[in-house]
Motif scaffolding. Sequence first.
Motif, short mmCIF file in Angstrom:
data_model
loop_
_atom_site.label_atom_id
_atom_site.label_comp_id
_atom_site.label_asym_id
_atom_site.label_seq_id
_atom_site.Cartn_x
_atom_site.Cartn_y
_atom_site.Cartn_z
N VAL A 24 0.84 -1.21 0.00
CA VAL A 24 0.00 0.00 0.00
C VAL A 24 0.87 1.25 0.00
O VAL A 24 0.62 2.23 -0.72
CB VAL A 24 -0.96 -0.01 1.22
N SER A 25 1.94 1.24 0.81
CA SER A 25 2.84 2.39 0.85
C SER A 25 3.57 2.57 -0.48
O SER A 25 3.73 3.70 -0.97
CB SER A 25 3.87 2.21 1.98
N SER A 78 1.41 4.17 -3.06
CA SER A 78 1.35 5.62 -2.90
C SER A 78 2.63 6.27 -3.41
O SER A 78 2.58 7.33 -4.05
CB SER A 78 1.14 5.97 -1.43
N ALA A 107 5.71 8.47 1.53
CA ALA A 107 5.37 7.08 1.19
C ALA A 107 6.52 6.14 1.50
O ALA A 107 6.32 5.04 2.04
CB ALA A 107 5.00 6.99 -0.28
N THR A 162 6.81 5.65 5.21
CA THR A 162 5.72 4.78 5.67
C THR A 162 6.01 3.33 5.33
O THR A 162 5.71 2.41 6.11
CB THR A 162 4.39 5.21 5.05
N ASN A 207 -3.19 9.55 4.21
CA ASN A 207 -3.86 8.67 3.26
C ASN A 207 -3.38 7.23 3.40
O ASN A 207 -4.17 6.29 3.53
CB ASN A 207 -3.61 9.18 1.84
N THR A 208 -2.05 7.02 3.38
CA THR A 208 -1.49 5.68 3.40
C THR A 208 -1.74 4.97 4.73
O THR A 208 -2.09 3.79 4.76
CB THR A 208 0.02 5.74 3.12
N ASN A 227 -5.41 3.97 4.93
CA ASN A 227 -5.67 2.88 3.99
C ASN A 227 -5.15 1.56 4.52
O ASN A 227 -5.86 0.55 4.57
CB ASN A 227 -5.03 3.22 2.64
#
Length: 458
Positions: A171-172, A175, A301, A304, A353-354, A357
Amino acid sequence: MSTGPGATSAPGPNTPDSPTTVTATAQSAKSSTFSSLRIRNYRLFASGAIVSNTGTWMSRITQDWLVLSLTGSSAAVGITTALQFLPMLLFGLYGGVIADRYPKRRMLFFTQGALGLCGLALAVLTLSGQVQVWHVYLIAFLLGMVTVVDNPTRQTFVSEMVGPDQVRNAVSLNSANFHSARLIGPAVAGVLISTVGSGWAFLINGLAFLAPITGLLLMRTKELHKVERVPRGKGQLREGLHYVASRPELIWPIVLIGFVGTFGFNFPIWLTAFADEVYHAGAGTYGFLNTLMAVGSVAGALLTARRGSVRLRILVGAALLFGVLEIAAALSPSYWLFALLMIPTGMAALTVNTTANASVQMATDPAMRGRVMSLFMMVFVGGTPLGAPIVGWITDTFGARIGFAFGGLISLLAAATVGLILARVGGLRLSVGWDHGHPRVRFVPREEKPERELATVA
């Protein structure tokens, strides 16, 4: 629950009798920043995505500037953004049902192809000199209709490619991929608009979708982590909503991302207004400001991706910082200070966001993930049709600085409120004191341990 590979280690629903946590056992150790890229299917997915994402950013910047050129109104830019995300607000939950019910790889062939055709249609209209603002409105709405299905399908397909152990990392990296393209797309779009016209940027965007389609074709389906598809049945939307509502580790991150997405992520409105009205510059400056935000987003990102766990306190802290940075940028007295603030603002926005999510995906039963992520996306981007016209009107009426500060203030208040609620649910209290002559503000456990903790706030 899934019966496919990796099902036994997939994160399941949290029960009321046990501490809730978003930190997966498999993620307890710090992982490599690029660990998901060791998986062939995900490498193909990411390679195709970087091409299509670059085209998408080119199209976004060009679309915003085209609407501003045709109308001279920030509110019109807000209407375009609202129309693109209105379908997510109206039909987002149905997109999640479809994502849970049908093979995701097959669905992505159709959705990515449809997105490419929308880009080509806008290119033909612009290059022929026939484009009108209602054409842009219509295509923006059609893009939104496709996104209703594409977003939850693409979000949940990640777990099928990498398995539950790598969801947070993937997911990171998604992004980072998206915002790395943002480093290139706006700059290229600014050059194309200034030299050969907007139509060529739309054309490149339409053709760029051939890359992800090719990546899907080359994938090895036997290596996908199969998830049991949900059969057609009644009450599936209601079941998904009840599932989220009964879990504070899901509902409150979704509420927070809803407020931030609705009021704080309206950068097309603000940056066009700042470039045009405040700094009296052109499309090149607008593209440059977007590129600076992308620099921060990519950095956020990658940071993260290195974390071995996802904690809700990081989400709340990043949202608080995001609101403060937006207010500071709105009040900045000079162009270069405003431009430099775009970097940490992009970093904070990406972290919000990340983290939201990944935390929601990792805390959700795989069989429910499509519906939960569709609700997440419906709230995150589906709020734009409500927020963008309001923010656009405030920006037109009171100026770009007031509009930008308004979005930051709403984000700041939402983060503070949700943080206090999560702390209360998690059995924490606010401690204010002094440490070696310096003020100290933190959350600490209550004296009496509650029956139900939200461990991720700690």
